[in-house]
Design a protein around this motif. Structure first.
Motif, PDB file in Angstrom:
ATOM      1  N   GLN A   1       0.855  -1.171   0.000  1.00  0.00           N
ATOM      2  CA  GLN A   1       0.000   0.000   0.000  1.00  0.00           C
ATOM      3  C   GLN A   1       0.898   1.230   0.000  1.00  0.00           C
ATOM      4  O   GLN A   1       2.092   1.137   0.247  1.00  0.00           O
ATOM      5  N   VAL A   2       0.317   2.379  -0.291  1.00  0.00           N
ATOM      6  CA  VAL A   2       1.082   3.616  -0.242  1.00  0.00           C
ATOM      7  C   VAL A   2       1.186   4.053   1.215  1.00  0.00           C
ATOM      8  O   VAL A   2       0.177   4.181   1.906  1.00  0.00           O
TER       9      VAL A   2
ATOM     10  N   ARG B   1       7.777   8.258   0.121  1.00  0.00           N
ATOM     11  CA  ARG B   1       6.924   7.117   0.456  1.00  0.00           C
ATOM     12  C   ARG B   1       7.800   5.896   0.743  1.00  0.00           C
ATOM     13  O   ARG B   1       8.901   5.774   0.215  1.00  0.00           O
TER      14      ARG B   1
ATOM     15  N   GLU C   1       1.911   7.689   7.147  1.00  0.00           N
ATOM     16  CA  GLU C   1       0.486   7.814   6.864  1.00  0.00           C
ATOM     17  C   GLU C   1       0.069   6.647   5.971  1.00  0.00           C
ATOM     18  O   GLU C   1       0.393   6.637   4.779  1.00  0.00           O
TER      19      GLU C   1
ATOM     20  N   THR D   1      -2.394   4.395   3.774  1.00  0.00           N
ATOM     21  CA  THR D   1      -3.614   4.609   2.994  1.00  0.00           C
ATOM     22  C   THR D   1      -4.681   3.580   3.357  1.00  0.00           C
ATOM     23  O   THR D   1      -5.868   3.860   3.221  1.00  0.00           O
ATOM     24  N   ASP D   2      -4.257   2.386   3.793  1.00  0.00           N
ATOM     25  CA  ASP D   2      -5.176   1.339   4.236  1.00  0.00           C
ATOM     26  C   ASP D   2      -4.894   1.059   5.703  1.00  0.00           C
ATOM     27  O   ASP D   2      -3.884   0.421   6.023  1.00  0.00           O
TER      28      ASP D   2
ATOM     29  N   ASN E   1      -3.987   4.397  11.134  1.00  0.00           N
ATOM     30  CA  ASN E   1      -3.443   4.849   9.849  1.00  0.00           C
ATOM     31  C   ASN E   1      -2.296   5.848  10.002  1.00  0.00           C
ATOM     32  O   ASN E   1      -1.814   6.389   9.017  1.00  0.00           O
TER      33      ASN E   1
END
Length: 116
Positions: free
Chosen positions: A18-19, A33, A61, A63-64, A70
């Motif tokens: 995920q990001v 990232r 942070e 995203t999921d 989160n």
């Protein structure tokens, strides 16, 4: 991706699925990232916002969310910075210095998601 020449790791890093954006909490600026991580360190791809041998207070942070979480708070040292080929971006390797036990558990769960 392996660490730069002459560097080694005790733990294998896992590619994230995920990001996960990384922010410098002190300057409130996004530094990049997450590319891969483990409980003791991580690699970031980003711009020119970080320097080798400097300490950072970071926020991850997600995203999921994992278990409803989160946002992770991480204290880390940037061990190395390398330019990417043909881009204005850099790879940066970090060693985690300060992290809450609950946040370590989130990183472990992120790694387990990858293994499945």
């Amino acid at each position: 991706m392996s660490p730069p020449d002459g560097e080694s790791r005790k733990l294998a890093r896992a590619e994230v699925q995920q990001v996960i954006l990384v922010r410098d909490a002190m300057r409130d600026v996004e530094i990049g990232r997450i590319v891969n991580l483990h409980e003791e360190g991580f690699m970031v791809i980003g711009g020119n916002e970080v320097r080798e041998n400097c300490l950072y207070q970071l926020k991850f942070e997600l995203t999921d969310p994992v278990d409803g979480i989160n946002l992770l708070d991480i204290g880390a040292e940037c061990l190395w910075v390398r330019e990417t080929a043909g881009e204005d971006r850099n790879w940066s390797g970090f060693h985690i210095l300060d992290i809450a036990a609950d946040d370590v558990a989130i990183i472990s769960k992120l790694k387990k998601q990858i293994d499945q």
